[in-house]
Design a protein around this motif. Structure first.
Motif, PDB file in Angstrom:
ATOM      1  N   GLU A 159       0.860  -1.188   0.000  1.00  0.00           N
ATOM      2  CA  GLU A 159       0.000   0.000   0.000  1.00  0.00           C
ATOM      3  C   GLU A 159       0.892   1.233   0.000  1.00  0.00           C
ATOM      4  N   PRO A 160       0.806   2.078  -1.039  1.00  0.00           N
ATOM      5  CA  PRO A 160       1.670   3.252  -1.140  1.00  0.00           C
ATOM      6  C   PRO A 160       1.212   4.380  -0.226  1.00  0.00           C
ATOM      7  N   GLY A 161       2.055   5.379  -0.117  1.00  0.00           N
ATOM      8  CA  GLY A 161       1.723   6.547   0.689  1.00  0.00           C
ATOM      9  C   GLY A 161       2.980   7.290   1.082  1.00  0.00           C
ATOM     10  N   GLU A 162       2.891   8.083   2.130  1.00  0.00           N
ATOM     11  CA  GLU A 162       4.030   8.847   2.610  1.00  0.00           C
ATOM     12  C   GLU A 162       4.486   8.343   3.974  1.00  0.00           C
ATOM     13  N   ILE A 163       5.806   8.385   4.177  1.00  0.00           N
ATOM     14  CA  ILE A 163       6.391   8.046   5.477  1.00  0.00           C
ATOM     15  C   ILE A 163       7.358   9.142   5.871  1.00  0.00           C
ATOM     16  N   ARG A 164       7.670   9.184   7.156  1.00  0.00           N
ATOM     17  CA  ARG A 164       8.641  10.167   7.647  1.00  0.00           C
ATOM     18  C   ARG A 164       9.274   9.641   8.930  1.00  0.00           C
ATOM     19  N   ALA A 165      10.409  10.222   9.285  1.00  0.00           N
ATOM     20  CA  ALA A 165      11.066   9.856  10.535  1.00  0.00           C
ATOM     21  C   ALA A 165      10.114  10.041  11.703  1.00  0.00           C
ATOM     22  N   GLY A 166      10.145   9.063  12.614  1.00  0.00           N
ATOM     23  CA  GLY A 166       9.275   9.103  13.780  1.00  0.00           C
ATOM     24  C   GLY A 166       7.992   8.324  13.632  1.00  0.00           C
ATOM     25  N   ASP A 167       7.661   7.908  12.404  1.00  0.00           N
ATOM     26  CA  ASP A 167       6.438   7.125  12.208  1.00  0.00           C
ATOM     27  C   ASP A 167       6.510   5.818  12.997  1.00  0.00           C
ATOM     28  N   PRO A 168       5.394   5.389  13.594  1.00  0.00           N
ATOM     29  CA  PRO A 168       5.353   4.079  14.237  1.00  0.00           C
ATOM     30  C   PRO A 168       5.363   2.965  13.186  1.00  0.00           C
ATOM     31  N   ILE A 169       5.929   1.826  13.561  1.00  0.00           N
ATOM     32  CA  ILE A 169       5.917   0.629  12.721  1.00  0.00           C
ATOM     33  C   ILE A 169       5.115  -0.442  13.452  1.00  0.00           C
ATOM     34  N   GLU A 170       4.154  -1.008  12.757  1.00  0.00           N
ATOM     35  CA  GLU A 170       3.314  -2.059  13.327  1.00  0.00           C
ATOM     36  C   GLU A 170       3.365  -3.281  12.422  1.00  0.00           C
ATOM     37  N   ILE A 171       3.612  -4.450  13.001  1.00  0.00           N
ATOM     38  CA  ILE A 171       3.549  -5.694  12.231  1.00  0.00           C
ATOM     39  C   ILE A 171       2.075  -6.083  12.135  1.00  0.00           C
ATOM     40  N   VAL A 172       1.537  -6.042  10.927  1.00  0.00           N
ATOM     41  CA  VAL A 172       0.105  -6.293  10.746  1.00  0.00           C
ATOM     42  C   VAL A 172      -0.184  -7.691  10.214  1.00  0.00           C
ATOM     43  N   HIS A 173       0.845  -8.388   9.768  1.00  0.00           N
ATOM     44  CA  HIS A 173       0.669  -9.777   9.320  1.00  0.00           C
ATOM     45  C   HIS A 173       1.988 -10.507   9.511  1.00  0.00           C
ATOM     46  N   ARG A 174       1.920 -11.682  10.121  1.00  0.00           N
ATOM     47  CA  ARG A 174       3.125 -12.479  10.361  1.00  0.00           C
ATOM     48  C   ARG A 174       2.819 -13.931  10.010  1.00  0.00           C
ATOM     49  N   PRO A 175       3.390 -14.448   8.913  1.00  0.00           N
ATOM     50  CA  PRO A 175       3.118 -15.829   8.499  1.00  0.00           C
ATOM     51  C   PRO A 175       3.633 -16.831   9.541  1.00  0.00           C
ATOM     52  N   ASP A 176       3.230 -18.091   9.390  1.00  0.00           N
ATOM     53  CA  ASP A 176       3.621 -19.116  10.359  1.00  0.00           C
ATOM     54  C   ASP A 176       4.622 -20.122   9.797  1.00  0.00           C
ATOM     55  N   HIS A 177       5.288 -19.774   8.665  1.00  0.00           N
ATOM     56  CA  HIS A 177       6.193 -20.751   8.036  1.00  0.00           C
ATOM     57  C   HIS A 177       7.604 -20.743   8.622  1.00  0.00           C
ATOM     58  N   GLY A 178       8.012 -19.712   9.341  1.00  0.00           N
ATOM     59  CA  GLY A 178       9.324 -19.686   9.970  1.00  0.00           C
ATOM     60  C   GLY A 178      10.490 -19.313   9.073  1.00  0.00           C
ATOM     61  N   VAL A 179      10.228 -18.923   7.842  1.00  0.00           N
ATOM     62  CA  VAL A 179      11.301 -18.557   6.906  1.00  0.00           C
ATOM     63  C   VAL A 179      11.605 -17.068   7.073  1.00  0.00           C
ATOM     64  N   THR A 180      12.727 -16.776   7.692  1.00  0.00           N
ATOM     65  CA  THR A 180      13.107 -15.391   7.944  1.00  0.00           C
ATOM     66  C   THR A 180      14.002 -14.849   6.826  1.00  0.00           C
ATOM     67  N   ALA A 181      14.188 -13.529   6.836  1.00  0.00           N
ATOM     68  CA  ALA A 181      15.125 -12.916   5.887  1.00  0.00           C
ATOM     69  C   ALA A 181      16.525 -13.468   6.087  1.00  0.00           C
ATOM     70  N   ALA A 182      16.912 -13.697   7.340  1.00  0.00           N
ATOM     71  CA  ALA A 182      18.240 -14.244   7.623  1.00  0.00           C
ATOM     72  C   ALA A 182      18.390 -15.666   7.090  1.00  0.00           C
ATOM     73  N   LEU A 183      17.344 -16.485   7.221  1.00  0.00           N
ATOM     74  CA  LEU A 183      17.393 -17.851   6.687  1.00  0.00           C
ATOM     75  C   LEU A 183      17.478 -17.821   5.168  1.00  0.00           C
ATOM     76  N   GLN A 184      16.684 -16.968   4.533  1.00  0.00           N
ATOM     77  CA  GLN A 184      16.750 -16.832   3.077  1.00  0.00           C
ATOM     78  C   GLN A 184      18.154 -16.466   2.634  1.00  0.00           C
ATOM     79  N   PHE A 185      18.785 -15.542   3.355  1.00  0.00           N
ATOM     80  CA  PHE A 185      20.138 -15.109   3.040  1.00  0.00           C
ATOM     81  C   PHE A 185      21.124 -16.271   3.122  1.00  0.00           C
ATOM     82  N   ARG A 186      21.061 -17.036   4.188  1.00  0.00           N
ATOM     83  CA  ARG A 186      21.961 -18.192   4.332  1.00  0.00           C
ATOM     84  C   ARG A 186      21.747 -19.197   3.202  1.00  0.00           C
ATOM     85  N   ALA A 187      20.492 -19.393   2.824  1.00  0.00           N
ATOM     86  CA  ALA A 187      20.176 -20.378   1.783  1.00  0.00           C
ATOM     87  C   ALA A 187      20.739 -19.989   0.424  1.00  0.00           C
TER      88      ALA A 187
END
Length: 222
Positions: A159-187
């Motif tokens: 979803e596009p829009g505007e961001i700026r320093a100080g904006d809150p970050i909220e995790i709104v969806h978290r899958p249950d597969h366990g594949v992280t960015a770090a795991l992808q990197f190692r692979a």
């Protein structure tokens, strides 16, 4: 969890890039106001997802699956201690410097809402390159960064829009597969036997990683 800075880079000539014109936008600096975020288009033609941010090497960077790059301030702080030097927000070429968020531990397909409008989705970790090493001026940096494995995360724009320093970050969806960015990197770097595990993340994966995982599995099945 919050956004400490939104960082933009301008094209600069340097001697340490393979980009045909010798340009890079890796030296990113915090923006002074709001920044528009939108999907840039396919890799090879689309650059950064942030307005005013330069992606000079379109063969390897930019595009919808690498529209935005985030790195945790906590990881920058750890590198500060290891390198014994000050590392400003944006100095790793990240668009978003975050606080309170485990960026490398984010799941592929995890979605973040930043501010009131923008939603981003994690696609992969970041592969270090010669330009990154030259920018920091640290010998053996590609190997060192790879060994540590705190990669940060590339994200696509949902979803596009505007961001700026100080904006809150909220995790709104978290899958249950366990594949992280770090795991992808190692692979995709040092432990290619992990590639089949990435398929659990499905189409949320960076397209190149998904193709590599499928090719690896097909080869094993022959």
């Amino acid at each position: 969890m919050k956004l400490l800075s939104v960082n933009l880079g301008r094209p600069q000539p340097v001697p340490y890039t393979d980009q045909p014109q010798g340009l890079t936008g890796i030296d990113k600096r915090p923006a002074g106001g709001p920044v528009r975020v939108a999907a840039p288009g396919p890799k090879g033609t689309g650059g950064s997802g942030l307005a005013g941010d330069a992606v000079c090497e379109l063969r390897h960077h930019g595009g919808n699956d690498q529209a935005v790059y985030a790195f945790a301030r906590e990881d920058l702080d750890e590198w500060e201690r290891e390198l014994d030097r000050r590392l400003a927000n944006g100095c790793f070429g990240e668009n978003l410097t975050t606080d309170g968020l485990d960026v490398s531990g984010a799941l592929i397909g995890e979605r973040w809402r930043i501010g009131p409008d923008v939603v981003l989705e994690v696609t992969s970790g970041r592969l270090p390159c010669r330009t990154f090493q030259g920018h920091l001026g640290v010998g053996g940096w590609v190997r060192r960064f790879t060994r540590k494995g705190a990669t940060g995360a590339y994200l696509r724009v949902i979803e596009p829009g505007e961001i700026r320093a100080g904006d809150p970050i909220e995790i709104v969806h978290r899958p249950d597969h366990g594949v992280t960015a770090a795991l992808q990197f190692r692979a995709v770097t040092t432990e290619r036997e992990l590639l089949p595990r990435l398929l659990a993340a499905g189409e949320a994966l960076h397209g190149e990683t998904l193709a590599a995982a499928r090719e690896y599995v097909a080869g094993k099945e022959r």
